[in-house]
Structures are given as structure tokens and as C-alpha cells.
Design an enzyme around this catalytic site. Structure first.
Site, PDB file in Angstrom:
ATOM      1  N   GLY A 691       0.805  -1.213   0.000  1.00  0.00           N
ATOM      2  CA  GLY A 691       0.000   0.000   0.000  1.00  0.00           C
ATOM      3  C   GLY A 691       0.836   1.260   0.000  1.00  0.00           C
ATOM      4  N   THR A 967      -5.371   5.346   0.508  1.00  0.00           N
ATOM      5  CA  THR A 967      -5.380   5.033  -0.926  1.00  0.00           C
ATOM      6  C   THR A 967      -4.371   3.948  -1.285  1.00  0.00           C
ATOM      7  OG1 THR A 967      -3.832   6.836  -1.347  1.00  0.00           O
ATOM      8  CG2 THR A 967      -6.164   7.332  -1.562  1.00  0.00           C
ATOM      9  N   CYS A 968      -3.330   3.835  -0.431  1.00  0.00           N
ATOM     10  CA  CYS A 968      -2.306   2.841  -0.764  1.00  0.00           C
ATOM     11  C   CYS A 968      -2.853   1.431  -0.692  1.00  0.00           C
ATOM     12  CB  CYS A 968      -1.119   2.993   0.171  1.00  0.00           C
ATOM     13  SG  CYS A 968      -1.552   2.824   1.904  1.00  0.00           S
ATOM     14  N   VAL A 969      -3.920   1.208   0.117  1.00  0.00           N
ATOM     15  CA  VAL A 969      -4.505  -0.124   0.214  1.00  0.00           C
ATOM     16  C   VAL A 969      -5.974  -0.107  -0.181  1.00  0.00           C
ATOM     17  CG1 VAL A 969      -2.911  -1.054   1.917  1.00  0.00           C
ATOM     18  CG2 VAL A 969      -4.873   0.298   2.694  1.00  0.00           C
TER      19      VAL A 969
END
Length: 1000
Positions: A691, A967-969
């Protein structure tokens, strides 16, 4: 008779003794053998001595007889006996000159001879002495004797001379026929080529020229004899290098006027012999000389049968030449280009791999090359086309001639095609389609298995020429013109069956297992490899499909092969073939130049690389992901695995620069773990399970493609392309382009969507395709409109004062660049304006960004195999990068959503969330998706492809707290709102205000 060299024979030695030992017996045997050898040698010497004695006596007798005949000749030079002695003596230069001198001074001698009682004997002897005279001329054409011989020969062969207009009017015909059978034209060839080119005032030449055409003036009307004469003329006279430059203008005009045009129809039976008996250089000389003696202005005076014979000769000569034989030699540096290099000339065909191995550029002098330029010139082509309208039966031969010309001289191909398109406002395209191609059996479903059958020979030339013409048409045609019907040359209704026939042919040629046949065999009747034909058809299909992709007009499933392929087995087979190809040690130096190379090794990859639209887009995407998965496994990399991970630390606020510095030499195909350094220089808490890297990557792309950095510019449609400014081509900037290419390759490799739109012409370069006029509209609308105006201008183009240059301005300084060699001195005319349009488009779309594109592609190719990308067109590639620009399917999103914390799909807050999202319009839904995943577009194959899956986790009971996202995951952190109206208000506030990344 005593032996010549004495008797050296010895008596036999007879042994009368008793038995001997074994060794003495062997010695006796060897001694006997040696004596037999000696006796055999002696016998041969005796025979040789007898032969020498006989020859010597014969020579003495011959010399005596010749001397006697010489004496008889000198006693009565002008008599029948004297002539008989001259013929029997043979090639005696002194006697020949003596006879010629006497005869040339007094024509009455020959007149009396042919009217005497012994005229038959005179005719026989005159035939033989004529051969002696022309052979004497051939050995020394500039000697005084040769001039005298030639005067006599002209008297004998001229049907209008005083001698031949006497009672024996057939004398010139009889002598001509005899001397032709005994090498008249061979001797003339030797004589003319012996005289230096610059010595065109040599007096012998005027008589040699007469001897060239005199035989045709008295030839009997027998087709066989005419064919023999024409064959000799072509093989021995027309092969003389620079023949028109060797003779005086007066003689040149005389020969041109007397050239046997009326007999050209008799060429057809001997064309094969002519080709077989001449070398490539000789064939070029034939072409150059014929173009001088039979200019296009004389075509109208020829009978259709004579013109057909002449055209068939031109076809045979061009077809016999090596591929690209008339092209200027290419610099050796061409072979050094890299896999992502652009062709130097956007409107020129290059040899395929097979053609390149067979291509031979002949070394020609400038005068010959200049004469050959008449062949592809607009006046010559227009004259041919005009004659096909007067005599439609000539059209098939003219079509084959044009194809043969483009094969032997590909550098003039675009000029030829441009001229053909201008003729009659494009009527030739319609004529070829409607009269020769529309009814073709080629490409029909029932004939695909017998596509290469020789019985289809007559159908291939018009189909191939129409394919070339239509491809060339589309390069200088905007979409507005294309869809207006009035300028497409073919109506859209006509284009449907034409393109389907091409599609069926291409698919059949790519799909066949015996690919070696395409490499080693030619199209029946043409010197074109099947692979070359396949590439021509592929280019045309790609150009038509590109229009259909931008504005669909083809019937549904027009481009699909349907039931011909089982997709499941196709996927398995193509993945296997790709694995086999990846293990091959030798790959072509430049696969982009030879895109069909892969089809020779793998029919399925060849299909995907050249006509990918035959396979459904979703299938190709699936294949693409399988290729990447296999590549990962071969390298020992596994997504989200710790094995082989690269640890990288980057500072917040310096993501692009730190990413550049830390990842420049790293294999980006390996898993990368990112650690962010905060403003205090401390590592941020947390472990990157994929992520954090996505967040880093999204931020890096946002900075890298920012147009404010100077590396990229935007079109009016907000699509980016490399900055053409010279600043962007400096070495440091090129390193950045290479790095950005690697980053974007990483996005494709990992399946990370990047919300950036590239200009279509730049995406075309990713796929190894050229950009043309239709791509210019988005980049420079004013220039595009100007070129469209020029293309359709009805006035005198020269009045526009254009030349083959282009001007660019940087820092207030205007620079002018030639588009072709000496372009500033080449005006744009009606005939070359299409070439000008191609050159200008090529410069703006390719040349200006060549270095930047090359660096970018070098980085991209480190990550993504180029043949993987060729499975898509520009629009599909953009979707592959940024997802589908289509409505967000909430049903699909909900079906592939995971829940965490206290949430599940039945929770009241979750129920309210989906109800709120259903009430959002598409722009609000896109904003919501961007808020959670950093990309507003859904994944290509639906949300099942989103990694990690879309997830929702509870974020406490605080009703005043806004939703946040990681947002990374792809994680939404949603408070447990008890009121649907509050949830809607808070969610809209969060996605509108851009509430940031939350680590909690």
C-alpha cells in the site's frame, strides 16, 4: 620409315635360367612394367611427331594457297573471283580495306554485280564479306579502315540504296538476315562500347547507328524473324550503358525516329529469353535506354498491342531486378538502430527481414539514374493511366508494372502512389476496386484454404495496389474528410467488404503453421514475398481499424474471427509460445522495423502483434497479465513477497527527486518496499505491504508528469506528450525521460492505474506505429487546417510559395530545417504536395521529439516487452494504463468489496453507504473512487482486478468526523454514522475537500 628421333629401342633380355627367388620375380615384374611404360611413351611421341609433320605441311600449303588467293584478289579486286578469294582468305584487314576502298568509291561495282548472270554467287559472297567487315569494325571502330567498311555495309543493308533498288530488291533483306544471324548487333555493341563515351563525334558512330535500324527496314513480315531481331536489339544494343549519351544529337534523333515501335508487340515471345540472358546492370541499361527512345509522349502513337508488349517488357525487367535494386544504398549506420528507434522517414517503406537479406542496391552512374527517373515521374504515370482509360485491356498490365516498380525502387513508392491518387481526383482507387477487386475471390471464406493457389494469380496485383493506395490515402486524410464520403475515395459501404477481405487474408497468413512458406515463396506472378504482402495488408487494416476505433462505423463483430479460434486453448498456446520465444538467444536488432518477425516464430503472437483486434480486448488483457506473471516467476519475484525486495527511503516533499536518485539503477520488476521520511527526518511508522508503495508511486507519477516540470506539454484535450523544445533533449532531461519510462513500465507491470492521459500520436510510438496527418489535429490544429487547405487547394500550388522546409522558434530565434535534401530549393507543387504534407506531419509528430521518445521507450522496454504492448492500439493502451473511462458499476464494486472491523454487508451504515452512492451522479462516483483508490477510473476488467481489493473499515462512532481513506490499500475508513443524510453530507465533504491520507 625411320623414326624422327632415331631408334633408341633395345632388344629384349631373355632369361634362360631356372627358377628364381620371390624377390627376383618381383623385380622382373617391375622391370617389365617399366619397359611397357617406355614403349607407350615412345609410341605417343611417334604419333605426335606425325601430327606435327602433318600440321606443318598443312600450314605451309595453307600459306601458299592464301598467298595465291591474295595475289588473285589483288589482280582483280572488283571481280567475282576477287571477292571469292577475299572471302576464302578470311579476316585479312589489309585485303578487306582494299576491297572496301574500291567498292566505296564506286557504287556501280555492286550495281553491276547484282545484275550479272552470277548474281546468286555475288549475293552469297556479299553476305559473308559483310560479316568480315562488321567484325573488323568491332575490333577497331575508330580506325580509318573501319569507317570505309561501315560505308560499304550501310550501302549493302540500306533498302533504299541504289544497289538494292535495282533488279534484286531483296539484297538488303538477305544480307541483313544473314549478318543478323552472325552477330551484327554483338559487333555493334563491341564497337560502340569501345569508343569512349565523350567521343560522340567519332565519324564511325553515325554509320553504326544506321546499321542498328536498317535491318528492321527490310525485315520480312514473319513473326519469328521479328522476334529474333527485337531480342537481339534489346540484348545487345539496348544494354549499351548510356547509349543516348554516346552518339551525336543528330544520330540520336535519327535512331529515335527509326526505332521499331511498330514491331514492339513481337517482344512478348522473347521477354523470358531477354531476362535470362542479361545481368541486373544490363537490365537497368535496357530500362534507361528504352525510356529515352520511347518517351511517354510517343505512347499515344503506339498500337495497343505494341504498347502491351512494351509494358510487359518493363514488368519483366523490373521483376527480375533484386528487391530494392534501384534504391540508393542505405548508410551502414541504419543497422545500428535500437529496438525503439523511429524510422528516419515516416513516409517510406523499409525492407522486411527477408527482403533485407536479398536487397541489392545497384551502383549506378548519375546519368543512368537520372534517365530512370522518367519511370516514376508524374508525366509518365499520367500518360499510362490515360491510356488505360482509352484501352481498358491495358489496366491489368499497368497495375503489375506499378507494383514491380515499387518493389525494385521503393524510395519512389510514395511519389508514385501520390501521383496515382491525384490522377482523376482519386478515380483510380474507385476504378480498381469496382472493376478488379470487388469481385475478387481472395478473402472469401470458402477460398481461404487455397489462398496461395496459382489460379488466383490475376487477382493479386489489383488487390495489393489498391491496398497500397488506400493506406497512402489515409496517411494524408483527416477524420472529417474520411467520414464525409466525398473524399474517402471508397464509400463506407464499399470499405466494409474490402476491409473484411483484407482481414480474412491477413488472418489466414498469420495463422498458418507453415510460416517458412511465406518467407521463401513469392506471390504468383510477382516478385513479392508473401510476408511482404501480409505486411502491406496489415498496415492498411491497422489504418482502417484506427478510424473505426475513434468513430465506429463497421458492423458489429466485423473485426472478430469468431468461431475460428477457441479462446481458452488460444490463451494457453500463446502463453506457451511466448515462453519459448523468451528463451531464444537471438532476437532481431530492431523488432519494431520488422513487426512480423514474431509471426515467423509464433503465429499467435504474430496475430496479436499485428492484427490484435481479431481477439477480444478482455482476452488480450488477460494474456498480458499472464505474460507478466510468468515473467515474475521466471525472475523469482512474487507480489507482496519479502524475497528479493528492494528497500527504499524517500522524503515527503521530495518524492520525485528521491525516487529518481534511489531507483535509477534498481530492477523495478522486483518488489519494492517504501519507507517515508517525515519532515523531522524520522521514518514513518508502519510496514509496506504494498500500500505504501502505491501511495509513493501515485505521488511520483503525479510529479513526473506535471507539465510545469518542462518535460511534458499538453494538447487542448489535456493529453500530454514530450516537450519538443531543445531543452528537453539535453542529456540530463533524457535521463529523466528514461526513468519515467521505467516508472510507467512498473505501473503496467504491477497493474497500478495511472491517471494520466497521453496524446494518441505518442501512444502510437509505443506500438511501433507512425503518426500521420490525422494525429496532427490534436497537436497543432492550425497547422493541421493549413495542410488540409493545401491538400484540397484548387489553384496553382506554386503561388503559395511553399518549399520543403519547416520553421521552429526557440527563445525568439527562428530556425529553418530542410524536410528533404536541399528542401529550401524544392518548391511544393500539385504533384508533390502529399509528400510535403507527410513530411511536415512526420517532423512535428516524430522528428521534434525523437530523442525524448527514444529515451522514454528505452526505460519502458526495460520493464515491458515491446511485443506485449503491440497487442493493443492507442485507445486500448490508454485504458490499460488508466482504466476504463466508463460509468462506475456499483454492483460490481459492492460484489468485490471487503469489510473490516465491525462492518459487514448487512450493517445499517454500509446499507446507507451503498444507497448514498446509488444517488450520486457519475462525477461524484468518480470523485469517491479517486478518494479511496487515487484513481477515478474503474479497473480494466472490473473491480475483481483491483489490488488490494476495495475495502471498508469502521472508524468509530464520532458523528462529526469525516471519512478518510488509505489510498495505498484502497481502504475507506467510514465512521459508524447513524443517519443517512449525515453520511451523505460528510462523504461529499470528504471527497470534495480532498481529505488526506490517514495512517490510523
Amino acid at each position: 620409315m625411320l623414326p624422327l628421333f632415331g631408334d633408341d629401342r633395345r632388344r629384349r633380355e631373355i632369361n634362360l635360367g631356372g627358377s628364381t627367388s620371390v624377390s627376383s620375380q618381383a623385380a622382373i615384374v617391375e622391370k617389365a612394367k617399366a619397359r611397357r611404360v617406355e614403349r607407350e611413351a615412345l609410341r605417343k611421341r611417334e604419333e605426335s611427331a606425325l601430327k606435327i609433320q602433318s600440321w606443318w605441311k598443312g600450314s605451309l600449303e595453307t600459306k601458299r594457297v592464301r598467298q595465291h588467293m591474295r595475289q588473285l584478289f589483288l589482280e582483280d579486286v572488283t571481280s567475282l573471283t576477287g571477292l571469292r578469294c577475299l572471302v576464302l582468305v578470311g579476316q585479312d584487314e589489309d585485303l578487306l580495306w582494299r576491297w572496301s576502298e574500291v567498292t566505296s568509291r564506286n557504287d556501280q561495282i555492286l550495281l553491276d554485280a547484282v545484275t550479272s548472270q552470277d548474281k546468286e554467287h555475288w549475293v552469297v559472297l556479299l553476305c559473308r564479306v559483310s560479316v568480315l567487315l562488321i567484325r573488323s569494325v568491332a575490333s577497331a571502330p575508330s580506325s580509318p579502315a573501319a569507317l570505309t567498311h561501315l560505308q560499304v555495309l550501310c550501302t549493302l543493308l540500306n533498302p533504299l540504296s541504289a544497289t538494292t533498288t535495282s533488279s534484286n530488291s531483296d539484297l538488303s533483306r538477305i544480307i541483313s538476315q544473314y549478318i543478323m544471324q552472325h552477330g551484327l548487333y554483338e559487333s555493334i555493341h563491341r564497337a560502340i562500347t569501345t569508343i569512349p563515351v565523350e567521343s560522340k563525334d567519332d565519324p564511325a558512330l553515325q554509320y553504326l547507328v544506321k546499321l542498328i535500324y536498317f535491318p528492321f527496314a527490310s525485315v520480312s513480315p514473319l513473326p519469328e524473324l521479328l522476334t529474333q531481331y527485337l531480342q537481339a536489339l534489346v540484348i545487345h544494343i539496348m544494354t549499351i550503358p548510356l547509349l543516348p549519351n554516346r552518339i551525336h544529337l543528330t544520330s540520336l534523333s535519327e535512331l529515335s525516329a527509326q526505332f521499331p515501335l511498330v514491331y514492339l508487340e513481337a517482344l512478348s515471345p522473347c521477354i523470358t529469353n531477354i531476362v535470362e540472358q542479361t545481368s541486373a546492370l544490363a537490365q537497368v541499361n535496357i530500362l534507361a535506354n528504352f525510356l529515352t527512345f520511347i518517351p511517354a509522349t510517343r505512347y499515344a502513337t503506339l498500337l495497343p498491342s505494341s504498347l502491351a508488349g512494351y509494358i510487359q517488357l518493363l514488368i519483366a525487367l523490373l521483376s527480375a531486378l533484386p528487391i530494392h535494386a534501384l534504391d540508393p544504398p542505405r548508410p551502414d549506420s541504419k543497422a545500428e538502430s535500437t529496438a525503439w528507434d523511429e524510422d528516419d522517414d515516416g513516409d517510406e517503406d523499409h525492407p522486411t527481414g527477408i527482403e533485407k537479406s536479398q536487397a541489392i542496391s545497384l551502383v549506378l552512374d548519375e546519368k543512368t539514374r537520372k534517365k530512370l527517373l522518367a519511370l516514376p515521374s508524374p508525366p509518365h504515370l499520367n500518360c499510362l493511366l490515360k491510356l488505360t482509360q482509352l484501352h481498358p485491356s491495358l489496366l491489368p498490365d499497368v497495375v503489375v508494372l506499378l507494383l514491380s516498380l515499387n518493389t525494385a525502387w521503393s524510395t519512389t513508392k510514395d511519389k508514385v502512389l501520390g501521383t496515382l491518387l491525384l490522377y482523376g481526383g482519386g478515380g483510380l482507387v474507385r476504378e480498381i476496386f469496382r472493376h478488379q477487386v470487388r469481385a475478387t475471390p481472395l478473402g472469401r471464406e470458402e477460398n481461404l484454404t487455397s489462398l496461395m493457389d496459382p489460379s488466383f494469380q490475376a487477382w493479386w496485383p489489383p488487390l495489393i495496389l489498391l491496398t497500397d493506395l488506400y493506406t497512402h490515402t489515409l496517411r494524408t486524410m483527416g477524420d472529417d474528410e474520411f467520414f464525409s464520403n466525398s473524399r474517402t475515395l471508397l464509400t463506407l459501404n464499399e470499405l466494409v467488404p474490402f476491409s473484411r477481405s483484407l482481414f480474412n487474408i491477413a488472418f489466414t497468413l498469420y495463422w498458418r503453421d507453415e510460416q517458412w512458406k511465406l518467407q521463401e515463396s513469392y506471390v504468383p506472378g510477382l516478385k513479392l514475398h508473401w510476408i511482404t504482402v501480409r505486411e502491406k495488408i496489415t498496415k492498411c487494416l491497422q489504418a482502417i481499424h484506427a478510424r473505426d476505433s475513434r468513430r465506429p462505423f463497421m458492423p458489429e463483430n466485423h473485426w472478430y474471427v469468431g468461431a475460428q479460434i477457441d479462446m481458452s486453448s488460444f490463451i494457453d498456446a500463446v502463453v506457451y509460445e511466448e515462453q519459448q520465444m523468451s528463451n531464444l538467444p537471438d532476437q532481431p536488432a530492431n523488432p519494431r522495423r520488422h513487426p512480423t518477425h514474431h509471426s515467423r516464430l509464433s503465429p499467435r503472437i504474430g496475430l496479436l502483434n499485428n492484427i490484435p483486434f481479431a481477439i477480444p480486448f478482455e482476452t488480450r488483457v488477460h494474456i498480458f497479465r499472464l505474460f507478466i506473471r510468468n515473467d515474475m516467476e521466471q525472475r523469482g519475484f512474487y507480489r507482496f513477497s519479502y524475497a528479493g525486495r528492494v528497500e527504499v527511503s524517500v522524503r515527503r516533499g521530495h518524492i520525485a527527486q528521491d525516487g529518481y536518485d534511489k531507483l535509477l539503477g534498481v530492477d523495478l520488476r522486483a518488489p519494492i518496499a517504501i519507507t517515508f521520511i517525515d519532515q523531522f527526518g524520522e521514518p514513518e511508522a508502519g510496514i509496506d505491504g504494498g500500500g505504501v508503495f502505491k501511495e509513493f508511486f501515485t505521488s511520483l507519477c503525479k510529479e513526473a508528469f506535471d507539465t510545469d516540470r518542462g518535460l511534458w506539454l499538453e494538447t487542448k484535450q489535456n493529453e500530454i506528450y514530450p516537450n519538443p523544445h531543445s531543452y528537453a533533449s539535453e542529456s540530463h532531461q533524457l535521463t529523466w525521460y528514461r526513468f519515467i519510462g521505467r516508472i510507467l513500465g512498473k505501473a503496467l507491470y504491477e497493474g497500478i492505474l495511472v491517471e494520466v492521459a497521453f496524446a494518441g500520436f505518442f501512444l502510437a510510438k509505443w506500438l511501433g506505429k507512425q503518426s500521420f496527418l490525422d494525429d496532427l489535429a490534436s497537436l497543432d490544429p492550425e497547422l493541421y487546417n493549413g495542410l488540409i487547405f493545401l491538400k484540397n487547394y484548387q489553384g496553382k500550388v506554386e503561388d503559395l510559395s511553399l518549399n520543403f522546409t519547416v520553421a521552429t522558434e526557440e527563445f525568439g530565434v527562428t530556425k529553418v530545417r530542410d524536410l528533404i535534401s536541399n528542401g529550401s530549393n524544392v518548391p511544393v507543387t500539385r504533384e508533390n504536395r502529399l509528400q510535403y504534407i507527410c513530411r511536415v506531419s512526420h517532423y512535428r509528430l516524430t522528428e521534434q521529439i525523437r530523442s525524448q521518445s527514444k529515451a522514454f521507450f528505452e526505460g519502458l522496454s526495460e520493464m515491458i516487452d515491446q511485443k506485449w504492448l503491440r497487442m493493443f492500439n492507442q485507445q486500448e493502451l490508454q485504458i490499460l494504463l488508466g482504466g476504463v473511462n466508463s460509468p462506475i458499476d456499483l454492483v460490481d464494486l459492492r460484489q468485490h468489496t471487503q469489510y473490516g472491523g465491525l462492518y459487514n454487508d448487512e450493517d445499517p451504515t454500509i446499507q446507507a453507504l451503498w444507497k448514498v452512492l446509488e444517488g450520486f451522479d457519475q462525477e461524484q462516483r468518480k470523485a469517491f473512487l479517486r478518494f479511496v483508490t487515487s484513481c477515478s477510473r474503474p479497473p480494466l476488467l472490473g473491480f475483481k482486478q483491483l489490488h488490494p481489493n476495495f475495502a471498508i473499515r469502521d472508524a468509530g462512532n464520532d458523528q462529526n468526523r469525516l471519512p478518510t481513506a488509505s489510498t495505498c490499500v484502497n481502504l475507506l475508513k467510514l465512521p459508524r454514522y447513524t443517519n443517512e443524510r449525515v453520511l451523505r453530507t460528510k462523504l461529499l465533504q470528504a471527497i470534495s475537500s480532498g481529505a488526506g491520507f490517514d495512517l490510523s
